[in-house]
Design an enzyme around this catalytic site. Structure first.
Site, PDB file in Angstrom:
ATOM      1  N   TYR A   1       0.837  -1.213   0.000  1.00 34.14           N
ATOM      2  CA  TYR A   1       0.000   0.000   0.000  1.00 34.14           C
ATOM      3  C   TYR A   1       0.873   1.265   0.000  1.00 34.14           C
ATOM      4  O   TYR A   1       0.647   2.196  -0.787  1.00 34.14           O
ATOM      5  CB  TYR A   1      -0.902  -0.044   1.229  1.00 34.14           C
ATOM      6  CG  TYR A   1      -1.890   1.094   1.352  1.00 34.14           C
ATOM      7  CD1 TYR A   1      -3.029   1.131   0.547  1.00 34.14           C
ATOM      8  CD2 TYR A   1      -1.697   2.119   2.280  1.00 34.14           C
ATOM      9  CE1 TYR A   1      -3.951   2.162   0.680  1.00 34.14           C
ATOM     10  CE2 TYR A   1      -2.614   3.146   2.413  1.00 34.14           C
ATOM     11  CZ  TYR A   1      -3.742   3.175   1.612  1.00 34.14           C
ATOM     12  OH  TYR A   1      -4.655   4.195   1.733  1.00 34.14           O
TER      13      TYR A   1
ATOM     14  N   LYS B   1       1.149   4.132  -2.909  1.00 35.29           N
ATOM     15  CA  LYS B   1       0.817   5.545  -2.676  1.00 35.29           C
ATOM     16  C   LYS B   1       2.027   6.454  -2.930  1.00 35.29           C
ATOM     17  O   LYS B   1       1.877   7.581  -3.403  1.00 35.29           O
ATOM     18  CB  LYS B   1       0.268   5.734  -1.256  1.00 35.29           C
ATOM     19  CG  LYS B   1      -1.075   5.027  -1.022  1.00 35.29           C
ATOM     20  CD  LYS B   1      -2.156   5.516  -1.972  1.00 35.29           C
ATOM     21  CE  LYS B   1      -3.530   4.968  -1.623  1.00 35.29           C
ATOM     22  NZ  LYS B   1      -4.594   5.474  -2.500  1.00 35.29           N
TER      23      LYS B   1
HETATM   24  P1  NDP Z   1     -13.219   2.237   0.879  1.00 42.20           P
HETATM   25  O1  NDP Z   1     -12.686   0.833   0.873  1.00 42.20           O
HETATM   26  O2  NDP Z   1     -14.229   2.609   1.902  1.00 42.20           O
HETATM   27  O3  NDP Z   1     -13.800   2.597  -0.577  1.00 42.20           O
HETATM   28  C1  NDP Z   1     -13.058   2.351  -1.740  1.00 42.20           C
HETATM   29  C2  NDP Z   1     -14.017   2.260  -2.904  1.00 42.20           C
HETATM   30  O4  NDP Z   1     -13.260   1.935  -4.082  1.00 42.20           O
HETATM   31  C3  NDP Z   1     -15.027   1.128  -2.726  1.00 42.20           C
HETATM   32  O5  NDP Z   1     -16.302   1.556  -3.150  1.00 42.20           O
HETATM   33  C4  NDP Z   1     -14.477   0.048  -3.619  1.00 42.20           C
HETATM   34  O6  NDP Z   1     -15.453  -0.855  -4.115  1.00 42.20           O
HETATM   35  C5  NDP Z   1     -13.885   0.858  -4.743  1.00 42.20           C
HETATM   36  N1  NDP Z   1     -12.938   0.053  -5.518  1.00 42.20           N
HETATM   37  C6  NDP Z   1     -12.073  -0.880  -5.069  1.00 42.20           C
HETATM   38  N2  NDP Z   1     -11.407  -1.436  -6.085  1.00 42.20           N
HETATM   39  C7  NDP Z   1     -11.871  -0.844  -7.217  1.00 42.20           C
HETATM   40  C8  NDP Z   1     -11.577  -1.004  -8.598  1.00 42.20           C
HETATM   41  N3  NDP Z   1     -10.679  -1.899  -9.023  1.00 42.20           N
HETATM   42  N4  NDP Z   1     -12.233  -0.241  -9.495  1.00 42.20           N
HETATM   43  C9  NDP Z   1     -13.177   0.651  -9.096  1.00 42.20           C
HETATM   44  N5  NDP Z   1     -13.502   0.832  -7.797  1.00 42.20           N
HETATM   45  C10 NDP Z   1     -12.849   0.105  -6.869  1.00 42.20           C
HETATM   46  O7  NDP Z   1     -11.934   3.167   0.987  1.00 42.20           O
HETATM   47  P2  NDP Z   1     -11.794   4.680   1.517  1.00 42.20           P
HETATM   48  O8  NDP Z   1     -12.952   5.466   1.112  1.00 42.20           O
HETATM   49  O9  NDP Z   1     -11.372   4.643   2.918  1.00 42.20           O
HETATM   50  O10 NDP Z   1     -10.507   5.126   0.678  1.00 42.20           O
HETATM   51  C11 NDP Z   1     -10.592   5.850  -0.527  1.00 42.20           C
HETATM   52  C12 NDP Z   1      -9.197   6.247  -0.971  1.00 42.20           C
HETATM   53  O11 NDP Z   1      -8.566   6.988   0.058  1.00 42.20           O
HETATM   54  C13 NDP Z   1      -8.291   5.049  -1.242  1.00 42.20           C
HETATM   55  O12 NDP Z   1      -7.442   5.338  -2.326  1.00 42.20           O
HETATM   56  C14 NDP Z   1      -7.490   4.949   0.029  1.00 42.20           C
HETATM   57  O13 NDP Z   1      -6.256   4.324  -0.176  1.00 42.20           O
HETATM   58  C15 NDP Z   1      -7.323   6.411   0.405  1.00 42.20           C
HETATM   59  N6  NDP Z   1      -7.036   6.644   1.807  1.00 42.20           N
HETATM   60  C16 NDP Z   1      -7.946   6.296   2.786  1.00 42.20           C
HETATM   61  C17 NDP Z   1      -7.645   6.542   4.101  1.00 42.20           C
HETATM   62  C18 NDP Z   1      -8.580   6.213   5.207  1.00 42.20           C
HETATM   63  O14 NDP Z   1      -8.180   6.400   6.368  1.00 42.20           O
HETATM   64  N7  NDP Z   1      -9.788   5.777   4.955  1.00 42.20           N
HETATM   65  C19 NDP Z   1      -6.356   7.145   4.492  1.00 42.20           C
HETATM   66  C20 NDP Z   1      -5.509   7.455   3.400  1.00 42.20           C
HETATM   67  C21 NDP Z   1      -5.862   7.215   2.109  1.00 42.20           C
HETATM   68  P3  NDP Z   1     -15.867  -2.152  -3.212  1.00 42.20           P
HETATM   69  O15 NDP Z   1     -16.835  -1.634  -2.224  1.00 42.20           O
HETATM   70  O16 NDP Z   1     -16.477  -3.107  -4.172  1.00 42.20           O
HETATM   71  O17 NDP Z   1     -14.602  -2.657  -2.604  1.00 42.20           O
END
Ligand code: NDP
Length: 256
Positions: free
Chosen positions: A164, A168
């Protein structure tokens, strides 16, 4: 010369088309709703059609405009198709938020090849594919805002998240390079690096880790998805027009 009588930090995005990946839940949903409230027409991209439908419903209930696009961000031809459909529907593309991301945590000694590959594919390849596809219509329109959701893990590392953190850090390198490549076309490319934000991705953190994180965070709380959405909205706005290649941490001071 700058017009000193005009405040440019307006968040009015009326008439602009945006794509938000991973918009089915979490940060992606908050970002999509925020951009729509600001007047943008939002193409919501996710693998999960049901979650997508809920995001679109929420936007429409708030009198915004949104369209769902079921798409795996690692699928090159589908990504190209989605961008083409958005441009055809709304006449152009001005904003791209690469937010879709996954985790497959393990200490590096035990990390399986497929854990490494899956995370790099979604987080880094997915960001590259949508950036490449979006660059063309943005260049044609001579305006663009690309905002990549990185993570503080890409800046400082995190045990158990070699895949991860590498993905990033890769997103940050991609951001800075594309910022240089597209600057002459009036396209800005920035990254937002969230700290720990309350979403399903962080819901499984144990109480002990949570307390430790809170102790390390000067502002003394975890982030809310809206904290990230507000930062994205700013970078998408007119007032952020001279900011490119930047990594904006939204982490309550964790990395200070
Ligand atoms: P979530 O897991 O809650 O949501 C991620 C979303 O992306 C889900 O709806 C998921 O679908 C979708 N997804 C996963 N794989 C794919 C794909 N191949 N194509 C299209 N959509 C996809 O994550 P967060 O909202 O927490 O995170 C969002 C972003 O923020 C990410 O990039 C994460 O790395 C980053 N981030 C988050 C942090 C946190 O504390 N939450 C901290 C730092 C960064 P499905 O539901 O089917 O899995």
């Amino acid at each position: 010369m700058m017009n000193e009588n005009r405040n440019r930090i307006s968040t009015d995005l009326s008439g602009q088309a945006a794509i938000v990946t991973g918009a089915g839940r979490g940060l992606g949903r908050a970002i999509a709703c925020s951009l729509a409230r600001a007047g943008a027409k939002v193409a919501c991209v996710d693998v999960d059609a049901q979650n997508l439908a809920e995001t679109v419903r929420a936007i429409e209930a708030d009198r915004g405009t949104a369209e769902p696009f079921t798409c795996d961000v690692t699928d090159s031809s589908r990504v190209t198709e989605v961008v083409q459909e958005v441009v055809k529907k709304w006449g152009g593309l001005q904003i791209l938020v690469n937010n879709a991301g996954i985790t497959r945590d393990s200490l590096v000694m035990r990390m399986k090849d497929d854990q490494w590959d899956a995370v790099l594919r979604v987080n880094l390849r997915g960001t590259f594919l949508f950036t490449r596809a979006a660059a063309r219509p943005m260049m044609k329109g001579r305006r663009g805002r690309i905002i990549n959701i990185a993570s503080v893990c890409g800046l400082m590392g995190n045990p158990g998240q070699a895949n991860y953190s590498a993905s990033k850090a890769g997103v940050i390198g991609l951001t800075r390079t594309v910022a240089r490549e597209l600057a002459a076309r009036n396209i800005t490319v920035n990254a937002v690096a969230p700290g720990f934000i309350t979403t399903e991705m962080t819901a499984t953190l144990g109480e002990e880790i949570l307390q430790q994180l809170l102790k390390q965070t000067p502002l003394g709380r975890l982030g809310d998805p809206q904290d990230v959405a507000d930062a994205v909205l700013f970078l998408a706005s007119e007032g952020a027009g001279f900011i490119t290649g930047h990594v904006l941490t939204v982490d309550g001071g964790l990395t200070t």
